[in-house]
Enzyme design. Structure first.
Site, PDB file in Angstrom:
ATOM      1  N   PRO A  99       0.822  -1.215   0.000  1.00 39.33           N
ATOM      2  CA  PRO A  99       0.000   0.000   0.000  1.00 39.33           C
ATOM      3  C   PRO A  99       0.849   1.254   0.000  1.00 39.33           C
ATOM      4  CG  PRO A  99       0.001  -1.000   2.162  1.00 39.33           C
ATOM      5  CD  PRO A  99       0.694  -1.970   1.248  1.00 39.33           C
ATOM      6  N   CYS A 100       0.298   2.315  -0.560  1.00 36.75           N
ATOM      7  CA  CYS A 100       1.019   3.585  -0.630  1.00 36.75           C
ATOM      8  C   CYS A 100       0.809   4.338   0.674  1.00 36.75           C
ATOM      9  CB  CYS A 100       0.523   4.422  -1.806  1.00 36.75           C
ATOM     10  SG  CYS A 100       1.486   5.916  -2.075  1.00 36.75           S
TER      11      CYS A 100
END
Length: 343
Positions: A99-100
């Site tokens: 995930p960012c």
């Protein structure tokens, strides 16, 4: 059931690649993190590559339902932070769509050894411990320019510090590899130098399948066609403002917004599928006068028809919106395997 969305496989299965697959007699051991609905495993199955699914990892109980209903990993981790890294099993290929998270302070750090709180650190540690022949890391396109590019530079710097891998990266768009969805994601590819014979990025192909080609032939509940007064008004405003020229054409549009300027309609292809909260971010296709179904969302990500939905519609939409595109992974796999196995 409609298989048009899988026509991209024909572009991959060249005579040369078929001969290569004959050489791949032993099963490839695969492990994934942030596994979601396992696009990496789907891609191997579509390519008919022999594999052994060593481990998956996800902390979402609804995702785990879909993993257990469709795949058979030998190990299913539910906590990437607190597993026994020193005793993790070896895999030939490691894939993670991390995930960012907020990497804004990353550039100030001495390295990821001090960044225990990020999932990227866990992916990095997994690569360092296992030393797979190749790895693939996926993230949103914006990661490349985050913090004026410093975040991405730091990530590449840490990967190069492993020293054993040739590192490649590129932004891939799903619609440039045979499936009609505009979805740009950055893929970082690492191949062990001792095995990397000549990696070449897969070339885009002409899009020959459009949204009208991926529509299910199964009966669809009328509820998918229901529009609130506000959403009907948005459609009319899009026509009045010449954003949509004809509702009988194949316009994919986001009607889950407050103003028509935020609808961003696309003709013949679908905008990037969103995760959101699942049911509140589904695109509407004007030509069929309804929203896409979960099965059609899976088609827009290149999933096989064998995938079974084991969760509610809203959870399914969310998981598909978070997934990697199977078709893009197929093309990347092909390039990696050509580098690994050609003499």
């Amino acid at each position: 059931m409609n298989k048009n969305h899988l026509k991209f496989i024909d572009k991959i299965n060249t005579t040369k690649f078929k001969k290569l697959k004959v050489k791949m007699k032993s099963e490839i051991k695969i492990g994934t993190d942030c596994s979601g609905i396992e696009a990496p495993i789907q891609a191997l199955e579509l390519l008919n590559i022999p594999y052994k699914h060593i481990f998956s990892c996800d902390n979402d109980k609804h995702v785990i339902k879909n993993i257990e209903g469709n795949y058979k990993p030998e190990i299913l981790y539910d906590d990437i932070f607190n597993r026994d890294y020193d005793n993790m099993p070896y895999v030939d290929g490691y894939i993670a769509g991390f995930p960012c998270q907020n990497f804004s302070t990353l550039g100030k750090m001495k390295g990821f050894e001090e960044k225990n709180g990020t999932i990227f650190f866990c992916c990095y540690k997994t690569i360092k411990v296992i030393e797979p022949k190749f790895f693939i890391l996926e993230n949103v396109k914006a990661l490349v320019t985050h913090n004026k590019g410093k975040t991405f530079e730091s990530i590449l710097h840490e990967l190069h510090k492993l020293e054993k891998y040739n590192i490649y990266w590129k932004v891939f768009n799903t619609c440039e590899y045979g499936v009609p969805q505009k979805r740009e994601r950055v893929y970082i590819i690492g191949i062990k130098k001792e095995y990397d014979k000549n990696f070449v990025y897969p070339k885009p192909i002409k899009l020959e399948v459009f949204v009208n080609d991926i529509i299910t032939t199964d009966p669809v509940d009328n509820k998918f066609g229901y529009l609130t007064e506000h959403k009907s008004k948005l459609l009319n405003e899009l026509v009045d403002n010449n954003k949509i020229d004809n509702l009988d054409k194949h316009w994919s549009v986001n009607l889950n917004v407050s103003h028509q300027k935020m609808c961003y309609p696309k003709l013949d292809i679908c905008p990037c599928l969103l995760a959101g909260n699942g049911g509140d971010c589904i695109f509407y296709l004007t030509s069929i006068k309804r929203r896409y179904t979960p099965r059609e969302y899976l088609n827009l990500q290149g999933f096989s028809l064998e995938f079974k939905q084991c969760v509610s519609n809203s959870k399914m939409y969310k998981q598909v919106g978070n997934s990697m595109s199977v078709n893009v992974l197929c093309f990347i796999y092909k390039s990696i395997f050509e580098s690994l196995y050609y003499n």
